[in-house]
Design a protein around this motif. Structure first.
Motif, PDB file in Angstrom:
ATOM      1  N   SER A 293      34.185  20.679  16.378  1.00  0.00           N
ATOM      2  CA  SER A 293      33.757  19.784  17.471  1.00  0.00           C
ATOM      3  C   SER A 293      33.476  20.476  18.811  1.00  0.00           C
ATOM      4  O   SER A 293      32.549  20.078  19.513  1.00  0.00           O
ATOM      5  CB  SER A 293      34.735  18.625  17.616  1.00  0.00           C
ATOM      6  OG  SER A 293      35.752  18.967  18.489  1.00  0.00           O
TER       7      SER A 293
ATOM      8  N   HIS B   9      31.454  15.996   4.135  1.00  0.00           N
ATOM      9  CA  HIS B   9      31.234  14.699   4.791  1.00  0.00           C
ATOM     10  C   HIS B   9      29.966  13.992   4.337  1.00  0.00           C
ATOM     11  O   HIS B   9      29.841  12.789   4.500  1.00  0.00           O
ATOM     12  CB  HIS B   9      31.189  14.873   6.313  1.00  0.00           C
ATOM     13  CG  HIS B   9      32.524  15.190   6.888  1.00  0.00           C
ATOM     14  ND1 HIS B   9      33.531  14.253   6.947  1.00  0.00           N
ATOM     15  CD2 HIS B   9      33.040  16.335   7.383  1.00  0.00           C
ATOM     16  CE1 HIS B   9      34.604  14.806   7.479  1.00  0.00           C
ATOM     17  NE2 HIS B   9      34.334  16.075   7.750  1.00  0.00           N
ATOM     18  N   PHE B  10      29.011  14.726   3.814  1.00  0.00           N
ATOM     19  CA  PHE B  10      27.742  14.080   3.447  1.00  0.00           C
ATOM     20  C   PHE B  10      27.455  14.284   1.971  1.00  0.00           C
ATOM     21  O   PHE B  10      27.972  13.547   1.154  1.00  0.00           O
ATOM     22  CB  PHE B  10      26.618  14.560   4.368  1.00  0.00           C
ATOM     23  CG  PHE B  10      26.949  14.327   5.820  1.00  0.00           C
ATOM     24  CD1 PHE B  10      27.044  13.035   6.313  1.00  0.00           C
ATOM     25  CD2 PHE B  10      27.242  15.388   6.662  1.00  0.00           C
ATOM     26  CE1 PHE B  10      27.394  12.805   7.640  1.00  0.00           C
ATOM     27  CE2 PHE B  10      27.593  15.172   7.991  1.00  0.00           C
ATOM     28  CZ  PHE B  10      27.669  13.878   8.477  1.00  0.00           C
TER      29      PHE B  10
ATOM     30  N   HIS C 107      24.240  10.332  13.256  1.00  0.00           N
ATOM     31  CA  HIS C 107      25.293  10.273  12.233  1.00  0.00           C
ATOM     32  C   HIS C 107      25.967  11.618  12.049  1.00  0.00           C
ATOM     33  O   HIS C 107      27.188  11.707  11.905  1.00  0.00           O
ATOM     34  CB  HIS C 107      24.718   9.795  10.897  1.00  0.00           C
ATOM     35  CG  HIS C 107      24.450   8.327  10.882  1.00  0.00           C
ATOM     36  ND1 HIS C 107      23.369   7.779  10.256  1.00  0.00           N
ATOM     37  CD2 HIS C 107      25.119   7.303  11.445  1.00  0.00           C
ATOM     38  CE1 HIS C 107      23.375   6.474  10.431  1.00  0.00           C
ATOM     39  NE2 HIS C 107      24.436   6.163  11.159  1.00  0.00           N
ATOM     40  N   LEU C 108      25.157  12.668  12.088  1.00  0.00           N
ATOM     41  CA  LEU C 108      25.712  14.022  11.972  1.00  0.00           C
ATOM     42  C   LEU C 108      26.724  14.265  13.097  1.00  0.00           C
ATOM     43  O   LEU C 108      27.835  14.725  12.875  1.00  0.00           O
ATOM     44  CB  LEU C 108      24.590  15.056  12.093  1.00  0.00           C
ATOM     45  CG  LEU C 108      23.863  15.462  10.817  1.00  0.00           C
ATOM     46  CD1 LEU C 108      22.648  16.316  11.155  1.00  0.00           C
ATOM     47  CD2 LEU C 108      24.796  16.238   9.899  1.00  0.00           C
TER      48      LEU C 108
ATOM     49  N   GLU D   8      28.316  12.119  15.065  1.00  0.00           N
ATOM     50  CA  GLU D   8      29.493  11.257  15.014  1.00  0.00           C
ATOM     51  C   GLU D   8      30.565  11.798  14.068  1.00  0.00           C
ATOM     52  O   GLU D   8      31.750  11.751  14.369  1.00  0.00           O
ATOM     53  CB  GLU D   8      29.083   9.860  14.538  1.00  0.00           C
ATOM     54  CG  GLU D   8      28.583   8.965  15.635  1.00  0.00           C
ATOM     55  CD  GLU D   8      28.483   7.543  15.139  1.00  0.00           C
ATOM     56  OE1 GLU D   8      29.011   6.637  15.797  1.00  0.00           O
ATOM     57  OE2 GLU D   8      27.883   7.351  14.060  1.00  0.00           O
ATOM     58  N   LYS D   9      30.124  12.304  12.917  1.00  0.00           N
ATOM     59  CA  LYS D   9      31.061  12.829  11.918  1.00  0.00           C
ATOM     60  C   LYS D   9      31.600  14.192  12.343  1.00  0.00           C
ATOM     61  O   LYS D   9      32.807  14.433  12.350  1.00  0.00           O
ATOM     62  CB  LYS D   9      30.359  12.973  10.566  1.00  0.00           C
ATOM     63  CG  LYS D   9      30.529  11.770   9.662  1.00  0.00           C
ATOM     64  CD  LYS D   9      31.815  11.902   8.851  1.00  0.00           C
ATOM     65  CE  LYS D   9      32.404  10.563   8.445  1.00  0.00           C
ATOM     66  NZ  LYS D   9      31.512   9.679   7.747  1.00  0.00           N
ATOM     67  N   LEU D  10      30.682  15.079  12.732  1.00  0.00           N
ATOM     68  CA  LEU D  10      31.088  16.463  12.977  1.00  0.00           C
ATOM     69  C   LEU D  10      31.929  16.597  14.242  1.00  0.00           C
ATOM     70  O   LEU D  10      32.692  17.539  14.402  1.00  0.00           O
ATOM     71  CB  LEU D  10      29.854  17.370  13.028  1.00  0.00           C
ATOM     72  CG  LEU D  10      29.130  17.456  11.684  1.00  0.00           C
ATOM     73  CD1 LEU D  10      27.807  18.207  11.815  1.00  0.00           C
ATOM     74  CD2 LEU D  10      30.016  18.152  10.637  1.00  0.00           C
ATOM     75  N   LYS D  11      31.779  15.620  15.130  1.00  0.00           N
ATOM     76  CA  LYS D  11      32.565  15.598  16.354  1.00  0.00           C
ATOM     77  C   LYS D  11      34.065  15.470  16.035  1.00  0.00           C
ATOM     78  O   LYS D  11      34.917  15.800  16.850  1.00  0.00           O
ATOM     79  CB  LYS D  11      32.090  14.392  17.181  1.00  0.00           C
ATOM     80  CG  LYS D  11      32.441  14.413  18.641  1.00  0.00           C
ATOM     81  CD  LYS D  11      31.884  15.610  19.351  1.00  0.00           C
ATOM     82  CE  LYS D  11      32.680  15.867  20.623  1.00  0.00           C
ATOM     83  NZ  LYS D  11      32.521  17.206  21.169  1.00  0.00           N
ATOM     84  N   GLN D  12      34.366  14.974  14.842  1.00  0.00           N
ATOM     85  CA  GLN D  12      35.772  14.775  14.459  1.00  0.00           C
ATOM     86  C   GLN D  12      36.312  15.938  13.636  1.00  0.00           C
ATOM     87  O   GLN D  12      37.369  15.833  13.035  1.00  0.00           O
ATOM     88  CB  GLN D  12      35.889  13.501  13.628  1.00  0.00           C
ATOM     89  CG  GLN D  12      35.489  12.259  14.399  1.00  0.00           C
ATOM     90  CD  GLN D  12      35.288  11.089  13.450  1.00  0.00           C
ATOM     91  OE1 GLN D  12      35.936  10.993  12.427  1.00  0.00           O
ATOM     92  NE2 GLN D  12      34.367  10.213  13.795  1.00  0.00           N
ATOM     93  N   THR D  13      35.560  17.025  13.572  1.00  0.00           N
ATOM     94  CA  THR D  13      35.997  18.142  12.722  1.00  0.00           C
ATOM     95  C   THR D  13      36.440  19.331  13.579  1.00  0.00           C
ATOM     96  O   THR D  13      36.331  19.294  14.813  1.00  0.00           O
ATOM     97  CB  THR D  13      34.842  18.625  11.816  1.00  0.00           C
ATOM     98  OG1 THR D  13      33.827  19.195  12.656  1.00  0.00           O
ATOM     99  CG2 THR D  13      34.254  17.470  11.017  1.00  0.00           C
TER     100      THR D  13
END
Ligand SMILES: Nc1ncnc2c1ncn2[C@@H]1O[C@H](COP(=O)(O)OP(=O)(O)O)[C@@H](O)[C@H]1O
Ligand SMILES: [Mg+2]
Length: 363
Positions: free
Chosen positions: A122, A295-296, A111-112, A114-119
């Motif tokens: 990345s 994000h979290f 989950h980390l 998946e989210k951080l890949k879009q920041t």
């Protein structure tokens, strides 16, 4: 009235040095300190059996008390029944508005990613795959030839496997108590059998193995401890280099890696372009905590594992919301006092903040 802060752990022991040092310092704060296990909570009347730090005797004393309003979560879960039950209680606790955690933790590694890949960060995350089944694993291995697989919810180097394709074999390596254990598979069929067995036990992510070996062929990485200060601002608390065993896989201190001062390391590795790397580190460390909280959920401290590759590339490998503090003890004892005060300072800061600013996370 004093604030009440409870340190929550599955093993509330009077001998825990970190907890005891925090407790001693709590005497100069308007904070009553408790130590308890989520397993001892009775949700019906919101009380718990555990230890409270007696302001007169200066010792932990057995007691039954109301669940403290502020909670410093230091629970480490395993895969047994006890952990599963404790996790459920903690989840319940996190959802109760009358309690406030110093930090609400992070989701699993996938989950980390998946989210951080879009920041904006990345480029610093190694490409990561969620292993769907054993054929997927074999495909990833054939394609990348040298990979690491690890459980999405792993910690402390648990169940980290190094897989390599060689001309007539697939080599699987992992770390056991006695050291590195290797198994060679000469047929695809045997490997698939092994893979099936392993994938039944955990959900795994897969990454290319980053080349982070020292000249002595030991893996190394950077461990950076970030924490919030008395004004709720993020700061870098400590930076260390961890070096694992020769020919090993892991750099976790709980797995016997040693830790060295960052500046000493820098001075003995002059060939590396430190200026460039440090510029990258600065921007990573500025952005990362803010992104994680955005994000979290709200956090108090983070341990970040970073790998510097042979080509001087910088990678964010792992983030921990319940980091260890040994590196401070060993490398910068002059900082210990502020380490022990940090949860108390931050608890005081939180009590001055309105509840609406709190992000509890939804995982
Ligand atoms: N892709 C990778 N390349 C090289 N080493 C790795 C890789 N992934 C993990 N490791 C090694 O395994 C250790 C444990 O992995 P990590 O992702 O930090 O999980 P955890 O610490 O939660 O078990 C790392 O500190 C590192 O030494
Ligand atoms: Mg780690």
């Amino acid at each position: 009235m004093n604030l009440s802060l409870g340190i929550m752990t599955l093993t509330p022991q009077v001998t825990n040095e970190y907890f005891l040092e925090i407790a001693k310092r709590s005497l100069s704060y308007p904070i009553d300190l408790y130590l308890f296990s989520p397993q001892e909570i009775s949700p019906l009347n919101e009380t718990v059996e555990g230890l409270h730090f007696d302001r007169v005797t200066g010792k932990w004393e057995k007691d039954a008390f109301e669940i403290p309003e502020y909670i410093y979560d230091r629970t480490f879960y395993q895969y047994d029944m006890k952990s599963r039950q404790a996790k459920a209680v903690v989840q319940w606790l996190k959802n109760q508005k009358q309690f406030r955690f110093l930090g609400y933790g992070l989701p699993n590694k996938w989950h980390l990613y998946e989210k951080l890949k879009q920041t904006s960060l990345s480029p610093y995350f190694p490409e990561t795959f969620l292993v769907s089944d054993v054929n997927h694993l074999l495909n990833l291995l054939v394609k990348h030839t040298d990979i690491i697989i690890k459980p999405v919810d792993g910690a402390h180097g648990f169940a980290v496997y190094h897989l390599v394709v060689r001309p007539n074999e697939i080599l699987v390596r992992t770390t056991k108590k006695q050291g590195i254990v290797e198994q060679s598979f000469q047929s695809e069929e045997n490997f698939l059998k092994w893979g099936e067995h392993i994938l039944k036990q955990h959900t795994f992510i897969c990454q290319k193995r980053l080349l982070n070996q020292t000249k002595g062929n030991a893996p190394f990485d950077l461990r950076i401890l970030l924490s919030k200060d008395h004004a709720g601002q993020w700061r870098e608390f400590q930076r260390a280099v961890r070096v694992g065993e020769e020919n090993g896989i892991l750099t976790n201190i709980s797995r016997g890696a040693s830790y060295l001062s960052y500046s000493d390391w820098k001075n003995t590795h002059e060939l590396i372009s430190w200026d460039f790397i440090e510029e990258e580190l600065t921007s990573i460390l500025e952005e990362l905590p803010l992104l994680l909280e955005e994000h979290f959920s709200t956090l108090f401290e983070i341990g970040v594992d970073l790998i510097i590759g042979k080509d001087h590339s910088t990678w964010i490998l792992d983030m921990n919301s319940k980091p260890g503090h040994k590196i401070v003890d060993a490398l910068q004892p002059e900082k210990l006092s502020s380490l022990y005060k940090a949860p108390l300072d931050y608890c005081e800061f939180l009590s001055s903040q309105s509840l609406s600013s709190l992000k509890r996370g939804d995982f």
